[in-house]
Design a protein around this motif. Structure first.
Motif, PDB file in Angstrom:
ATOM      1  N   LEU A  87       0.809  -1.229   0.000  1.00 32.56           N
ATOM      2  CA  LEU A  87       0.000   0.000   0.000  1.00 32.56           C
ATOM      3  C   LEU A  87       0.844   1.283   0.000  1.00 32.56           C
ATOM      4  CD1 LEU A  87      -2.799   1.324   0.076  1.00 32.56           C
ATOM      5  CD2 LEU A  87      -2.728   1.158   2.557  1.00 32.56           C
ATOM      6  N   PRO A  88       1.804   1.449   0.942  1.00 28.98           N
ATOM      7  CA  PRO A  88       2.555   2.720   0.948  1.00 28.98           C
ATOM      8  C   PRO A  88       3.294   2.957  -0.356  1.00 28.98           C
ATOM      9  CG  PRO A  88       3.278   1.256   2.728  1.00 28.98           C
ATOM     10  CD  PRO A  88       2.223   0.533   1.996  1.00 28.98           C
ATOM     11  N   GLU A  89       3.841   1.884  -0.886  1.00 31.07           N
ATOM     12  CA  GLU A  89       4.618   1.991  -2.117  1.00 31.07           C
ATOM     13  C   GLU A  89       3.745   2.445  -3.290  1.00 31.07           C
ATOM     14  OE1 GLU A  89       6.574  -1.531  -4.862  1.00 31.07           O
ATOM     15  OE2 GLU A  89       5.985  -1.936  -2.809  1.00 31.07           O
ATOM     16  N   VAL A  90       2.538   1.827  -3.419  1.00 27.58           N
ATOM     17  CA  VAL A  90       1.654   2.176  -4.533  1.00 27.58           C
ATOM     18  C   VAL A  90       1.120   3.597  -4.359  1.00 27.58           C
ATOM     19  CG1 VAL A  90      -0.452   1.567  -5.746  1.00 27.58           C
ATOM     20  CG2 VAL A  90       1.034  -0.224  -4.889  1.00 27.58           C
ATOM     21  N   LEU A  91       0.824   3.968  -3.107  1.00 31.57           N
ATOM     22  CA  LEU A  91       0.366   5.340  -2.862  1.00 31.57           C
ATOM     23  C   LEU A  91       1.438   6.340  -3.278  1.00 31.57           C
ATOM     24  CD1 LEU A  91      -1.533   5.405   0.549  1.00 31.57           C
ATOM     25  CD2 LEU A  91      -2.412   6.018  -1.701  1.00 31.57           C
ATOM     26  N   GLY A  92       2.678   6.048  -2.902  1.00 31.94           N
ATOM     27  CA  GLY A  92       3.787   6.928  -3.258  1.00 31.94           C
ATOM     28  C   GLY A  92       3.918   7.075  -4.757  1.00 31.94           C
ATOM     29  N   LEU A  93       3.811   5.944  -5.472  1.00 31.21           N
ATOM     30  CA  LEU A  93       3.894   5.976  -6.938  1.00 31.21           C
ATOM     31  C   LEU A  93       2.753   6.795  -7.522  1.00 31.21           C
ATOM     32  CD1 LEU A  93       4.896   2.363  -8.022  1.00 31.21           C
ATOM     33  CD2 LEU A  93       6.122   4.484  -8.497  1.00 31.21           C
ATOM     34  N   SER A  94       1.532   6.589  -6.974  1.00 33.42           N
ATOM     35  CA  SER A  94       0.357   7.321  -7.456  1.00 33.42           C
ATOM     36  C   SER A  94       0.576   8.819  -7.321  1.00 33.42           C
ATOM     37  CB  SER A  94      -0.886   6.956  -6.644  1.00 33.42           C
ATOM     38  OG  SER A  94      -1.442   5.767  -7.110  1.00 33.42           O
ATOM     39  N   ALA A 114      12.352   3.914 -10.925  1.00 29.12           N
ATOM     40  CA  ALA A 114      13.659   3.259 -10.846  1.00 29.12           C
ATOM     41  C   ALA A 114      13.959   2.856  -9.404  1.00 29.12           C
ATOM     42  CB  ALA A 114      14.740   4.198 -11.371  1.00 29.12           C
ATOM     43  N   LEU A 115      13.636   3.752  -8.494  1.00 26.97           N
ATOM     44  CA  LEU A 115      13.872   3.464  -7.072  1.00 26.97           C
ATOM     45  C   LEU A 115      13.045   2.254  -6.635  1.00 26.97           C
ATOM     46  CD1 LEU A 115      15.200   4.328  -4.424  1.00 26.97           C
ATOM     47  CD2 LEU A 115      13.235   5.811  -4.000  1.00 26.97           C
ATOM     48  N   THR A 116      11.772   2.220  -7.072  1.00 21.19           N
ATOM     49  CA  THR A 116      10.887   1.099  -6.728  1.00 21.19           C
ATOM     50  C   THR A 116      11.483  -0.213  -7.217  1.00 21.19           C
ATOM     51  OG1 THR A 116       9.073   2.611  -7.167  1.00 21.19           O
ATOM     52  CG2 THR A 116       8.496   0.313  -6.831  1.00 21.19           C
ATOM     53  N   ILE A 117      11.856  -0.219  -8.489  1.00 20.92           N
ATOM     54  CA  ILE A 117      12.394  -1.455  -9.071  1.00 20.92           C
ATOM     55  C   ILE A 117      13.689  -1.860  -8.358  1.00 20.92           C
ATOM     56  CG2 ILE A 117      13.326  -2.458 -11.206  1.00 20.92           C
ATOM     57  CD1 ILE A 117      11.405  -0.556 -12.708  1.00 20.92           C
ATOM     58  N   TRP A 118      14.529  -0.866  -8.098  1.00 19.34           N
ATOM     59  CA  TRP A 118      15.810  -1.161  -7.457  1.00 19.34           C
ATOM     60  C   TRP A 118      15.601  -1.781  -6.066  1.00 19.34           C
ATOM     61  CZ3 TRP A 118      18.367   0.900  -3.107  1.00 19.34           C
ATOM     62  CH2 TRP A 118      19.703   0.477  -2.984  1.00 19.34           C
ATOM     63  N   LEU A 119      14.636  -1.194  -5.315  1.00 21.54           N
ATOM     64  CA  LEU A 119      14.377  -1.713  -3.967  1.00 21.54           C
ATOM     65  C   LEU A 119      13.937  -3.171  -4.034  1.00 21.54           C
ATOM     66  CD1 LEU A 119      12.614   1.253  -2.126  1.00 21.54           C
ATOM     67  CD2 LEU A 119      14.824   0.224  -1.604  1.00 21.54           C
ATOM     68  N   HIS A 120      13.094  -3.511  -5.033  1.00 23.05           N
ATOM     69  CA  HIS A 120      12.603  -4.882  -5.154  1.00 23.05           C
ATOM     70  C   HIS A 120      13.710  -5.818  -5.610  1.00 23.05           C
ATOM     71  CE1 HIS A 120       8.393  -4.597  -4.151  1.00 23.05           C
ATOM     72  NE2 HIS A 120       8.349  -3.431  -4.785  1.00 23.05           N
ATOM     73  N   VAL A 121      14.465  -5.353  -6.613  1.00 22.43           N
ATOM     74  CA  VAL A 121      15.529  -6.198  -7.150  1.00 22.43           C
ATOM     75  C   VAL A 121      16.598  -6.450  -6.081  1.00 22.43           C
ATOM     76  CG1 VAL A 121      17.403  -6.322  -8.845  1.00 22.43           C
ATOM     77  CG2 VAL A 121      15.140  -5.537  -9.527  1.00 22.43           C
ATOM     78  N   ALA A 122      16.901  -5.401  -5.322  1.00 25.14           N
ATOM     79  CA  ALA A 122      17.947  -5.523  -4.303  1.00 25.14           C
ATOM     80  C   ALA A 122      17.465  -6.309  -3.084  1.00 25.14           C
ATOM     81  CB  ALA A 122      18.427  -4.143  -3.883  1.00 25.14           C
ATOM     82  N   GLY A 123      16.179  -6.692  -3.114  1.00 26.47           N
ATOM     83  CA  GLY A 123      15.650  -7.468  -2.005  1.00 26.47           C
ATOM     84  C   GLY A 123      15.383  -6.641  -0.757  1.00 26.47           C
ATOM     85  N   ALA A 124      15.333  -5.322  -0.927  1.00 28.41           N
ATOM     86  CA  ALA A 124      15.117  -4.448   0.230  1.00 28.41           C
ATOM     87  C   ALA A 124      13.628  -4.163   0.419  1.00 28.41           C
ATOM     88  CB  ALA A 124      15.899  -3.154   0.051  1.00 28.41           C
TER      89      ALA A 124
END
Lengths: 262, 551
Positions: B432-439, B497-507
């Protein structure tokens, strides 16, 4: 404020040009309109009256030329000019989905007037212009005469020095026309300037003390009503003479017309 | 009307009926003669309608013997009748013979007139389509001679009820249809069709996934008692031997037809003997008051901060007008409702079908952000009132701020709501927080590019009809909207890019950071966009006015 500006013309136009594609709408106008007068800009349809007024009020950018209102350049000093003029254009909409009262409230606040003052002035204007009964009705449901009146109220709200009206009486019923006339006469009597365009000569003759005649994008004559009228019996005749339509009497070509069948 | 007429009256009515039928045929023919384009459009729509009707006809016949054939037939007829009922409200000028004011000067008695008009309305594509569908529905369920005989009656009843329904609704609403409010309503009509199509689409998909027609039964159980669907179901009842039920259904349909004809005749008589809506509207000065102003002011108390004697801010004034226009201007309202509906339907329906992703919730912010584009075009030529009061870059900045804030008042809570709902449906609360931030980042980028392209690429929105771009300005509109959307997507790239990086980096534990970061980024980029758009707006006032005055 008029005393302070004494000697400065209400409007000074120099070398004004506007071309739309092939057609030259305004072909080099030089004109000085004195302040404190009721000024009529007359001419046939397509003479360039609306184009000229749009350029003078800053709604249309001229190709060449300068325009000064109350001594300030319209394009270089818009803040000073826009605060001093009121405009009622022809053929442009208003914010019609507001009620008459909301429209005045909106316009006055955009002009930066204090809220309480806007409401007071709006109520008085609505009253004088006979719109109080329809003030909560949407402008989209107004008749032509009511629209012109609410447009006039919006143009007067900030007490401008110079008021520009494009065909303010076009399509207006006699009662509304008389109301508009009364308000304008009172306004000029206080020393303000009204510039309005029309192609109805009788109206201009009865209202104005100063006229400018336009035809084919040029000024053909300007000055006090008496000067422009000259020897002619009426402004109508003088006007026809000026625009070169006077000589063309509908006579010789249609000699078969009337007088029984032959 | 349903009672048999005497012989003398019969011939009179017959001749009047034939006059009206011939009139309708002439009107159709002359309409085609006007232009090749119109003829082509008419022929094309006729071919499409007939193909569709034929397919339905064949489909219904193919259903013969299926346990749910009756339910399908009943539903189709009910939907068709609904279409007949709403059509005159949305397309009031569709049929000239619908306008009773054209007949006012003729010496006609109500009863023969109604008969003649009813007969005339049976001519056209619509009735033919209805005939095909009703015939298909009857054939699908009719078993035995008795059922077939009732079937003919059912087809006739369906046709008459549909046509009488359209006429009765039109006659009852003529006053509305000839007024400004009616024309406003017509602008919204395309929208109802578009959104309705989304629901139909969803319904069909659900039906497809459930693998059978059984879910239709509960709806059909209700509709089989509502005319004209009742008449079609009577055929099924006769086939099943339930004669009493069939009789009740037929009687119900006959009663409905009589009631419709009675109401139509009454309204028609009243209309033809009293002044029409346009005259009445002009006569009553305060008939149509505005109620919303105080409510709105109460809703947003800070808008009225100036009431205590201070100078009002331009931003609040502009905001108030923008919000009023969302509700009162039909074009603006239609655009908003479309954005709101699609912004909700796409993520939610996808989530309901289990095919969705929580990221689809950004769709709401994207759809609503589009409303920032072509701000001045939405003003039409009334923009001159704005232009007359903008004399500095600061004025232009405050003007744009007011418009952006008005948009945010609706958009922020709505985008949040859609995101929360989508998340709840998918049960993915961690996202939720992540999608809200993107929105919010996307919304900010849309506002920024919208403000800039409003100043740089304005175009006119015609106030009449369905078009949203004035002729000759389609290119401008494309640049404005699509160029702006691509630019907005690019502007969002850092957050993406930040979103993808956080997911890819496992963070994944840190993705909540995207809410404050995305919000701050959106706010910052909006402020920057408004700052950049303001000098362009202030410097191009005459050009903007010329561009938006073509509608």
């Amino acid at each position: 404020m008029v005393d302070e500006a004494a000697g400065v013309p209400a409007v000074r136009v120099q070398g004004l040009w506007k071309r739309f594609g092939e057609q030259i709408a305004v072909a080099g106008i030089d004109l000085e309109l004195p302040s404190g007068r009721f000024i009529g800009l007359v001419g046939p349809n397509g003479a360039g009256k609306t184009t000229t007024l749009s350029m003078v009020t800053g709604l249309l950018r001229p190709d060449h030329g300068t325009v000064e209102v109350a001594g300030r350049d319209v394009w270089r000093d818009p803040a000073q000019v826009k605060a001093r003029i009121g405009v009622l254009p022809e053929g442009l909409r208003l914010f019609e989905r507001l009620s008459g009262r909301e429209l005045l409230s909106y316009t006055g606040r955009l002009r930066g007037l204090p809220g309480a003052e806007v409401d007071k002035r709006a109520a008085q204007l609505l009253d004088v212009l006979d719109l109080a009964g329809a003030q909560h009705k949407l402008v989209v449901d107004y008749s032509t005469g009511m629209r012109k009146k609410i447009g006039l109220a919006a143009a007067l709200l900030h007490n401008p020095e110079v008021l520009f009206l494009d065909e303010p009486f076009e399509g207006v019923d006699p009662v509304s026309a008389q109301t508009i006339r009364g308000v304008l006469e009172r306004y000029t009597a206080s020393g303000a300037t009204v510039v309005f365009s029309s192609h109805v000569m009788e109206l201009v003759e009865s209202l104005c003390d100063w006229v400018a005649v336009m035809a084919a994008g040029r000024i053909r004559a300007h000055g006090t009503l008496e000067d422009v009228r000259g020897e002619a019996a009426s402004l109508q005749e003088a006007f026809l003479e000026l625009v070169g339509a006077g000589a063309r009497t509908a006579g010789s070509d249609l000699d078969w017309l009337g007088g029984g069948a032959r | 009307m349903s009672t048999p007429a005497t012989a003398a009256e019969g011939t009179a009515a017959e001749s009047l009926t034939s006059v009206f039928v011939r009139l309708k045929v002439s009107l159709l023919r002359n309409g085609l003669r006007q232009s090749a384009g119109r003829r082509a459009a008419y022929v094309a729509s006729m071919v499409v309608a007939l193909l569709f009707a034929a397919l339905q006809f064949l489909g219904l016949i193919a259903l013969r013997g299926n346990a749910h054939a009756a339910a399908v037939g009943v539903l189709l007829v009910a939907v068709l009748a609904l279409g007949w009922a709403v059509m005159p409200l949305f397309f009031p000028s569709g049929d000239e013979t619908l306008d009773p004011t054209r007949l006012v000067m003729l010496p006609l008695r109500p009863a023969p007139l109604i008969r003649a008009l009813l007969a005339a309305s049976l001519v056209g594509i619509g009735p033919l389509f209805t005939l095909c569908l009703a015939a298909g529905a009857v054939i699908a369920v009719a078993r035995g001679a008795a059922a077939l005989a009732v079937g003919f009656l059912a087809i006739a009843f369906t046709l008459l009820v549909c046509v009488a329904l359209a006429r009765a609704v039109a006659a009852a609403n003529v006053r509305l249809l000839t007024s400004r409010k009616g024309r406003d309503l017509a602008v919204l009509s395309g929208l109802v069709v578009a959104i309705g199509a989304q629901f139909v689409n969803f319904g069909v998909q659900r039906l497809g996934s459930s693998g059978g027609l059984a879910p239709l039964e509960p709806f059909a159980d209700v509709l089989r008692w509502i005319p004209p669907a009742a008449a079609v179901d009577a055929v099924d009842s006769v086939s099943d031997g339930a004669y009493a039920t069939a009789l009740a259904q037929l009687a119900l349909t006959a009663a409905a037809l009589a009631a419709l004809l009675y109401s139509w005749q009454r309204n028609l008589t009243r209309l033809m003997t009293s002044p029409d809506g346009s005259t009445l509207g002009a006569a009553g000065p305060t008939s149509d008051g505005v109620r919303g102003s105080t409510g709105l002011a109460r809703l947003l108390p800070f808008l009225r901060a100036d009431a205590r004697g201070g100078t009002p801010s331009r931003t609040a004034t502009v905001m108030e007008r923008s919000l009023r226009y969302i509700w009162r201007d039909p074009k603006t309202k239609a655009a908003w409702i479309t954005s709101l509906a699609i912004g909700l339907i796409v993520p939610l329906f996808n989530a309901l079908q289990g095919t969705g992703s929580v990221y689809f919730a950004c769709f709401a912010a994207g759809m609503l952000g589009i409303q920032m584009y072509n701000q001045f075009g939405q003003d039409t030529s009334a923009f001159w009132m704005v232009a007359m009061t903008i004399s500095s870059t600061r004025d232009a900045y405050l003007e744009l701020c007011g418009r952006a804030l008005a948009l945010l008042v609706v958009t922020l809570p709505y985008a949040t709501l859609v995101t929360v709902l989508t998340t709840a449906l998918l049960g993915d609360w961690r996202a939720l927080p992540e999608v809200l931030g993107l929105s919010f980042a996307l919304l900010g980028a849309m506002l920024a590019t919208g403000a800039w392209s409003s100043a740089r690429f304005p175009y006119s929105i015609p106030q009449e009809g369905y078009k949203n771009v004035a002729p000759g300005q389609a290119g401008l509109a494309w640049i404005s909207i699509f160029g702006g959307m691509v630019a907005a997507a690019l502007l969002c790239a850092p957050v993406l890019a930040l979103t993808i990086w956080l997911h890819v980096a496992g963070a994944d534990a840190w993705t909540w950071l995207l809410l404050p970061l995305g919000t701050a980024y959106g706010a910052g980029i909006t402020a920057l966009g408004l700052r950049l758009a303001a000098p362009r707006t202030a410097g191009r006032l005459p050009e903007i006015l010329a561009a938006v005055s073509k509608g």
